[in-house]
Scaffold this active site. Structure first.
Site, PDB file in Angstrom:
ATOM      1  N   ASP A 119       0.849  -1.190   0.000  1.00 26.99           N
ATOM      2  CA  ASP A 119       0.000   0.000   0.000  1.00 26.99           C
ATOM      3  C   ASP A 119       0.892   1.251   0.000  1.00 26.99           C
ATOM      4  O   ASP A 119       1.881   1.315   0.729  1.00 26.99           O
ATOM      5  CB  ASP A 119      -0.873  -0.049   1.264  1.00 26.99           C
ATOM      6  CG  ASP A 119      -1.865   1.085   1.339  1.00 26.99           C
ATOM      7  OD1 ASP A 119      -2.719   1.177   0.450  1.00 26.99           O
ATOM      8  OD2 ASP A 119      -1.789   1.877   2.305  1.00 26.99           O
TER       9      ASP A 119
ATOM     10  N   GLU B 161       1.394  -0.601  -5.077  1.00 28.75           N
ATOM     11  CA  GLU B 161       0.446   0.477  -5.374  1.00 28.75           C
ATOM     12  C   GLU B 161       1.340   1.697  -5.582  1.00 28.75           C
ATOM     13  O   GLU B 161       1.889   2.233  -4.612  1.00 28.75           O
ATOM     14  CB  GLU B 161      -0.521   0.706  -4.216  1.00 28.75           C
ATOM     15  CG  GLU B 161      -1.509   1.819  -4.516  1.00 28.75           C
ATOM     16  CD  GLU B 161      -2.376   2.198  -3.325  1.00 28.75           C
ATOM     17  OE1 GLU B 161      -3.565   2.477  -3.535  1.00 28.75           O
ATOM     18  OE2 GLU B 161      -1.869   2.224  -2.183  1.00 28.75           O
TER      19      GLU B 161
END
Length: 699
Positions: free
Chosen positions: A356, A392
């Site tokens: 993330d 990401e």
């Protein structure tokens, strides 16, 4: 137990980090570069009463350590750190605050927000410069020494899918099964449910290879959600980076049982050829900005764990949008992240990670660096070199958008694919202007982003919907977001997300609108699965799952955030299964080498773009306004491999195509209008139905 505790702590070893049983006792090691003293606080088994404090030895190269003889697994403990309290210099030591060991393998207690969790007095006119002397031990989470686990069962025989074969399925552990009628009620919403035969049967029928689980590490809810009676359902607020979240287990109150259930889930999925990738949040912690609480990292060494504003160390650098940013460029923080990753691979058995806000991991004093030390360490690690690495590739900081810049074998989420595919198929309905050229570039794995440095097409993780944003059903059913249930007056979530309702907001019984939505949705799914790159399905999109237009359901731990199995569209599920089967059967649909120009060599393939009248596309064709239909022909250097022809017609009317010479058999019509295996007439013409993608194979 009080009487059996030894009178003093022995010196012990400065490694490994955390608490580990060995030699008839437990060794403790905790990092702090700036603490003057760290105390080990031992509690009774319930964690309610502090029994004894010991000063750890050290520091040895920034590590405090000690060995407690005669104790073992089950020992409950916390830490207290002594040092300067000078927030303006970045130091936030407060020995009145019991701190959770960052390396805790088991966590006991139920966390609830309370003023005494802060190192300063809430409401004091000096804010964080004030000093709070209340002891928070009664309410603080504690660590419990865990039994050594050893290698995860079956890890060495786990499936390892080649990059070209991977089909990702992004799924929330609880949301997948909470309303699944084929899974026993006692298991629903748990790790065990994800490994239930009914769940595995669905994954196998769907043709996915790799589950990408939303965060499963131990998370806590943000205070603003707790105030509203909501929870952080997605779990992007990790506090325990070595612990599976008990909220997703059947036996929540027994940390050892939670860990065992997670390991059994992974082993069961592996036994059926399914890989498990974890979404991990090594970019921030729940301690928030400079006004946040002191739970663990901040109290142990605020200046080392977090990035602070260079000319104002009283403030946290917020590159995550969550208040703070982990300083992964610090060697000990990098070590912590790597230790945690290794634990999830070796002891828990997982097959990779989706990072993330991944640019945070590569941020140095000079911004994002693709060759940052952390990436070098990650890629050379003997254990982590074996697993999937997915980024990401954006964070909330300056120059935070880094798609295509991650090193080596990283795969990256490609939001340009999402926007091009949505814009192409939604068209004027979404006020989107996506050219044929932009769509073609994304369909062929975004060479402008990834064709460099030995990277392959599979580096592009293609998606049309993910957990964050509309579901695919809502992309074609809503023109604007409906997030009122989140309690932020519909201000949260992405504005202007590409979507269209085709005439009516939300559900409708109008047959014409329903038909249009179905065609567009199927065309987007076909584009996703058949494009070059790594496809990623959003769990529930194969069922027609809706979130009622909520495009930020992070706090909706209810029917909005859970998959609706009762309303599942079985025909759509079969369609997705047919797409993944077609992708597997046709080598040219998962060709993990960049297309080249003839003549090429063994293993190469060539691609030709064609206008609807059958001529090759030229520069002026790519920019022709008003005509979006076109075709692509893919041929292999090996003449034994059948060539393919894909026809794209996003228009509201059927579109005649002139086909290249030869015999062609229809393999797929996304609209379902044409008869299956339809063979083309000798005339070489075929009319593509409105809003459809067709695949033909040379015979």
């Amino acid at each position: 137990m009080h009487h059996s505790l030894p009178l003093q702590l022995l010196e012990g070893r400065h490694e490994p980090m955390g608490a580990h049983p060995r030699d008839g006792g437990v060794n403790f090691a905790v990092f702090s570069e700036h603490a003057q003293r760290i105390e080990l606080c031992v509690f009774d088994g319930s964690g309610s009463r502090e029994l004894k404090r010991y000063a750890l030895s050290g520091p040895h190269d920034g590590v405090f350590h000690g060995f407690l003889p005669g104790v073992g697994p089950g020992l409950v403990y916390g830490l207290r750190a002594h040092g300067p309290y000078r927030p303006e210099d970045g130091h936030r030591f407060n020995p009145h605050k019991l701190l959770l060991d960052p390396c805790a393998r088991e966590i006991v207690g139920r966390f609830a927000w309370a003023p005494e969790h802060h190192g300063y007095e809430l409401g004091h006119p000096e804010g964080p410069r004030s000093f709070d002397t209340r002891d928070n031990a009664a309410r603080a989470l504690k660590a419990r020494v865990a039994e050594p686990l050893g290698e995860a069962p079956g890890r060495r025989n786990a499936p390892r899918h080649a990059p070209a074969e991977v089909v990702l399925y992004e799924v929330h552990v609880k949301g997948f099964s909470k309303m699944h009628p084929g899974i026993p009620e006692a298991l629903r919403g748990s790790y065990a449910a994800l490994a239930h035969p009914a769940a595995i049967a669905h994954f196998k029928a769907l043709g996915v290879t790799t589950l990408s689980l939303l965060p499963v590490q131990y998370a806590v809810d943000e205070p603003h959600l707790a105030d509203k009676g909501l929870t952080n359902y997605w779990g992007y607020n990790t506090l325990g980076f070595f612990c599976p979240d008990p909220r997703l287990a059947t036996q929540r109150d027994d940390p050892a049982a939670v860990t065992a259930e997670f390991r059994e889930m992974v082993a069961a999925l592996h036994a059926h050829g399914l890989e498990v990738v974890l979404d991990v949040v090594y970019n921030h912690t729940p301690e928030g900005n400079e006004f946040g609480p002191t739970l663990s990292f901040r109290g142990l060494d605020n200046r080392s764990w977090y990035r602070l504003v260079p000319d104002d160390r009283g403030r946290n650098e917020n590159l995550t949008g969550c208040g703070n940013t982990l300083q992964v460029a610090h060697p000990r923080v990098a070590q912590f992240v790597l230790d945690s990753l290794r634990y999830w691979v070796h002891e828990m058995g997982v097959d990779g990670f989706r990072f993330d806000l991944a640019p945070v991991l590569g941020r140095t004093n000079h911004g994002f660096e693709p060759n940052a030390a952390f990436f070098a360490a990650l890629r050379q690690d003997p254990l982590l070199a074996q697993v999937h690495l997915i980024a990401e590739p954006w964070d909330a900081g300056h120059e935070g958008y880094q798609v295509g810049r991650f090193p080596g074998r990283f795969l990256e989420w490609n939001d340009k694919f999402r926007d091009a595919v949505r814009g192409y198929w939604l068209g004027r309905e979404a006020n989107a202007q996506v050219s044929r050229g932009e769509f073609a570039r994304r369909f062929t794995a975004s060479s402008d982003l990834f064709h460099h440095g030995q990277r392959s097409p599979s580096a592009s993780v293609n998606f049309v919907a993910v957990h964050d944003g509309y579901t695919l059903n809502d992309v074609v059913s809503f023109g604007h977001k409906h997030n009122h249930a989140n309690g932020e007056h519909n201000r949260d979530g992405r504005d202007g997300e590409l979507s269209a309702n085709f005439g009516v907001e939300g559900e409708t019984r109008d047959p014409a609108i329903r038909d249009t939505r179905e065609r567009v949705r199927r065309a987007m799914l076909a584009t996703l699965v058949l494009a070059q790159g790594t496809p990623m399905l959003n769990a529930g999109d194969e069922l027609g799952n809706s979130q009622g237009g909520n495009n930020n359901a992070y706090c909706q731990d209810n029917a909005t955030g859970w998959l609706d199995w009762a309303g599942a569209d079985a025909g759509l599920t079969r369609f997705v299964s047919a797409l993944t089967a077609l992708r597997r059967e046709e080598p040219l649909l998962h060709h993990d080498r960049w297309f080249c120009q003839p003549p090429g060599g063994p293993g190469d393939a060539f691609l030709t773009w064609l206008t609807p009248v059958g001529s090759e596309m030229h520069v002026h064709d790519w920019h022709e306004a008003g005509c979006l239909a076109f075709a692509c022909r893919i041929r292999a250097h090996d003449p034994r491999v059948s060539s393919l022809l894909l026809l794209f017609n996003p228009d509201v009317a059927p579109q005649p195509f002139t086909l290249p010479p030869g015999h062609w058999q229809l393999r797929l019509d996304s609209s379902g209008s044409l008869p299956p295996n339809h063979a083309t007439a000798a005339s070489g013409h075929l009319t593509a139905p409105a809003r459809s993608l067709l695949v033909l194979r040379s015979t």
